[in-house]
Structure formats: C-alpha cells, structure tokens
Design an enzyme around this catalytic site. Structure first.
Site, PDB file in Angstrom:
ATOM      1  N   CYS A 162       0.831  -1.197   0.000  1.00 35.18           N
ATOM      2  CA  CYS A 162       0.000   0.000   0.000  1.00 35.18           C
ATOM      3  C   CYS A 162       0.869   1.252   0.000  1.00 35.18           C
ATOM      4  O   CYS A 162       1.551   1.496  -0.998  1.00 35.18           O
ATOM      5  CB  CYS A 162      -0.990  -0.025   1.159  1.00 35.18           C
ATOM      6  SG  CYS A 162      -2.322   1.183   0.961  1.00 35.18           S
ATOM      7  N   HIS A 180      -4.033  -4.494  -0.001  1.00 38.85           N
ATOM      8  CA  HIS A 180      -3.612  -5.086   1.269  1.00 38.85           C
ATOM      9  C   HIS A 180      -3.807  -6.593   1.228  1.00 38.85           C
ATOM     10  O   HIS A 180      -4.892  -7.093   1.538  1.00 38.85           O
ATOM     11  CB  HIS A 180      -4.447  -4.504   2.416  1.00 38.85           C
ATOM     12  CG  HIS A 180      -4.101  -3.104   2.757  1.00 38.85           C
ATOM     13  ND1 HIS A 180      -3.096  -2.783   3.643  1.00 38.85           N
ATOM     14  CD2 HIS A 180      -4.613  -1.921   2.311  1.00 38.85           C
ATOM     15  CE1 HIS A 180      -3.013  -1.459   3.750  1.00 38.85           C
ATOM     16  NE2 HIS A 180      -3.915  -0.916   2.949  1.00 38.85           N
ATOM     17  N   GLU A 212      -2.683  -8.709   3.271  1.00 35.87           N
ATOM     18  CA  GLU A 212      -2.854  -9.208   4.641  1.00 35.87           C
ATOM     19  C   GLU A 212      -4.275  -8.990   5.134  1.00 35.87           C
ATOM     20  O   GLU A 212      -4.671  -9.535   6.164  1.00 35.87           O
ATOM     21  CB  GLU A 212      -1.847  -8.531   5.584  1.00 35.87           C
ATOM     22  CG  GLU A 212      -2.198  -7.137   6.059  1.00 35.87           C
ATOM     23  CD  GLU A 212      -1.992  -6.041   5.038  1.00 35.87           C
ATOM     24  OE1 GLU A 212      -1.717  -6.344   3.849  1.00 35.87           O
ATOM     25  OE2 GLU A 212      -2.102  -4.851   5.431  1.00 35.87           O
TER      26      GLU A 212
END
Lengths: 253, 203
Positions: free
Chosen positions: B83, B181, B183
């Site tokens: 990001c 993202h 994650e």
C-alpha cells in the site's frame, strides 16, 4: 470491478458486545473479540467495531480492546469508532490494529483536528459517522451528546470537498435494531455531492439492503444485530440480498 | 529447510502487529525492527504503510532507513512494499505537495482524480508473467487508497479498474510493491503473500 461492501458491525458498551435497539436498550452478547473473530472467519467485507460509550464517558479510544483484536491476526479490514478526540488518538488507533477509523463528535466539535488526522493518516482512513433523521424533506444530524437534532452546517460538506474524509456513514439511530425508515430516493436530498455513503441502522430486510446497494451514491451497507446468533449468518444474509455489486459470499472450512 | 524470515520495517507508519500475525500464520518467521543489523538477517524486507506519503518519508529519513533501504535494494535484497509502502518505493509523490520517494522503482504518485478513492474489494488483473500474481489472476483484493502510482512502465505487473486502470502491483527483480492489502484480503491475500514472498526470496 470495484465491489460494494456489506460491513459487519460489532457494538460495544461497557466492554461487552451488545445487541442494540435504537441505542436505548441493550442485550449482552459476550466478548467483542468472539464476534469479530466470527465475522473475520465468515469473510466479511469489512468489520466495524463501534464502542459507543467512550466519548460520553471521556475515556478516549479503547486501546485494550484494540490490542486484544490485534492478537487475533485478523485478515479482514477493521474499522474502529469510539472515543477518538485527537489526531494522536487516531494515529494510535491505526497503529494498534485498525485499518480505518469512524468519527462523530469531533467532526463538529473540532474539524481542524480532523484535518490534522487526514494529514497524518490520509483521508481514505477516515469515515464520518453521522446519526441522522429525515424530517419532511430535509436531513437533520443527531447530536447524541446534546440529544438534539441540527441542520447540517457548512463544515461537514467542506471536509468532503477538501478530501479530508473519504466516506459518510448515515446512521438511522432511531431504527437501529429495528427496520430502517430511510428510502434510497431520500439520498438525493443530502447536502453533499460525490460522497460515497455507508448506510447503517435497521437494515434487516434483504430487499431494502439490495435497493440501497443498487443506488449509485451507496458504497456499503453496515449490519450488526443480525449476525450475532447463527453460524454463517453473514454469508447467508449476503446470499439472500443477492446483489451483484457485492463480492459473492464465501464459506470456509 | 529453515523457514523464510521476513523483516517488517518499523518506521512508525503501519499496523505492524496485525501484519506480523498474518505472516506468522502464513508460515513465515517474522522480525519487526528498525535496526539495520536485525533487518540484514532477514531474507525478505517488508515495508508496510498506512497513512500519508510525506510524514512516512520523513520518518524513513529521520530513522536512517531511507539510506538503508536504498542500499539494500542496490545490494539486491528482496523488498516488498504494501500500500503506502509500495508508493514509497517510487521516485516521487504529489500528495500534500512534492516529496521525493525512495527512487528504488520508477514511477510517480498522483491523486486518483475524478474517482477520489479506491476503497473496497476489486479484481486484480495480472499483466505479464509474474508467477505469484498469475496464481491469483482475477481474484478480488482489498484496496484503501486515494493516491496511485503512474509512469512505472514495464514494472507494472497488475492492474485494477475504477473503471480507468489503476496500478495494483509493480515489480523489478527482487523488489515488488502491492497497492492493495494482501494481509487484509483473507484467503486469497494470504495465498498471494505466500507465493510472492517465496518467489522473491528465491529469485
């Protein structure tokens, strides 16, 4: 194609997750971490944790809760709201595990501080949460601390115009826990243009949720109470809503 | 065979505990640090980031990590930016005025334009033959940004659409950036992280 979102909401009061009815009556549900973990496991598009008694008790953000949520290793974006009164608070909340923050009182009490938040976090991290009523042909915002409704002034539209806040969450606070009385057509009366809207409060009817998701102004619908009592409640609701603008529901395991 | 060690760079601009947990669950050893020696011991460096470009660059410079990262890239260290971390890898940004970036990869960071925000789940289309991105071709990942990388040329390996194309991933040899993202993109994001980290560590 960018999808719209169905946000799972966990309401926290006095440290417990609660089922809320119009922010006036509450039923205890248990530890907030358990509900958040469920939503994460069910593949929610986003999870909103709203801690509703931090500002009124002047307690600041619930960093203990954020630390416990951080240990869960969530794989779903997390929005935190409750008790944020400064840019330092906002930064600390993000560093403690939230991906975005939801702010209410500070929008009206200290818009300059909101601008400082945006400088440090970026506007995409900020959601303006506004409890709201639709009266005759006008939207009024509800100040829950003063227990009064006010017309919108110029400050909040300016925050959107200046790219300080990214999304506007409209909360049907009176019908939260019940069935919302909002209609998609009423969104044309908002004193904002080009602002993505998140609808929250009483979105228990899948057909109404779908109608709002079909509206071009609406980026997401947030739902809370419905997801607290059954396994896969989130995915089942998404399936029944049946909106092509949402990611399909996913059943893991 | 020892597990790959990922060094999460701690420069005060990110949610490190969260991504650390996710990486551990994905099977990697994780070290969170701003100490050069500890980071040198890692196989892959990860530069996370939530926030705005200028304060993040200021933190990198004030901690000495600006020079460290540029030297690491020059020495062919594996680096992944996520990001804001991806944006920091390129040459410059116009967020809140002009700020030079790390300059490790080509590109500039500009506002998204008419579509002011890119928030939510979007399909990522792989461009080229990157193996990790190919494995998740057409899947949805979570985006949350209002500025984007342009002029990255042949380093662009994936795009999303708003409907105009937005750079979703960039890579040159052992340095990669992901605008979304992974994650926070649930199973598909974890799968991509596993493939990308293994691929870039062994490249």
């Amino acid at each position: 194609m960018l999808r719209k979102r169905l946000i799972g909401v966990v309401t926290v009061r006095k440290g417990w997750a609660v089922q809320s009815f119009g922010y006036r009556r509450y039923l205890p549900l248990g530890r907030p971490e358990c509900l958040v973990e469920n939503l994460d496991r069910w593949g929610a598009d986003e999870i909103l944790v709203q801690v509703i008694d931090r500002s009124s008790r002047n307690l600041g953000p619930d960093f203990d809760l954020l630390m416990r949520l951080g240990k869960l290793g969530l794989e779903t974006p997390l929005i935190y709201g409750g008790g944020i009164t400064s840019a330092d608070h906002a930064v600390q909340v993000i560093q403690s595990g939230a991906d975005r923050i939801s702010i209410d009182q500070i929008l009206h009490n200290s818009p300059c501080e909101v601008r400082r938040m945006a400088l440090r976090l970026g506007a995409q991290a900020l959601i303006a949460a506004v409890p709201i009523r639709f009266c005759d042909t006008t939207w009024l915002r509800h100040d829950y601390m003063k227990r009064q409704c006010f017309p919108f002034d110029d400050e909040l539209p300016a925050l959107f115009q200046d790219r300080v806040v990214s999304e506007l969450m409209l909360i049907d606070w009176q019908n939260e826990g019940n069935i919302t009385e909002f209609k998609p057509e009423q969104l044309a009366r908002l004193p904002f243009t080009e602002v993505p809207v998140i609808m929250f409060g009483g979105f228990t009817k899948p057909s109404l949720t779908r109608r709002f998701l079909d509206h071009p102004k609406v980026a997401a619908v947030a739902v809370g109470n419905l997801f607290s009592y059954r396994e896969h409640a989130y995915q089942d609701y998404k399936r029944v809503v049946g909106s092509v603008s949402l990611r399909p529901p996913t059943y893991y395991g | 065979m020892s597990r790959i060690k990922v060094g999460l760079i701690d420069y005060g601009a990110g949610n490190l505990a969260s991504i650390g947990h996710v990486l551990q669950d994905a099977g990697f050893r994780v070290r969170i640090s701003s100490n050069y020696h500890r980071l040198d011991e890692c196989d892959v460096l990860m530069l996370p980031g939530v926030g705005a470009f200028p304060p993040a660059m200021m933190k990198l410079r004030s901690t000495g990590l600006y020079d460290y990262l540029r030297d690491a890239a020059h020495d062919d260290k594996a680096i992944i930016g996520i990001c804001l971390g991806m944006q920091l890898l390129v040459q410059e940004s116009l967020e809140q005025g002009y700020t030079p970036g790390l300059g490790i990869l080509p590109g500039r960071v500009l506002p998204l334009g008419e579509k002011r925000w890119h928030i939510g789940w979007n399909t990522v289309e792989c461009i080229g033959e990157d193996r990790a991105l190919r494995s998740t071709q057409g899947e949805c990942f979570y985006f949350n940004h209002s500025f984007h990388v342009v002029d990255a040329g042949s380093c662009v390996i994936a795009e999303a659409r708003l409907p105009q194309p937005v750079t979703a991933a960039i890579r040159s040899n052992r340095v990669a950036g992901l605008q979304f993202h992974p994650e926070k993109s649930q199973c598909v994001g974890i799968r991509l992280l596993q493939m990308l980290i293994k691929d870039i560590a062994n490249a």
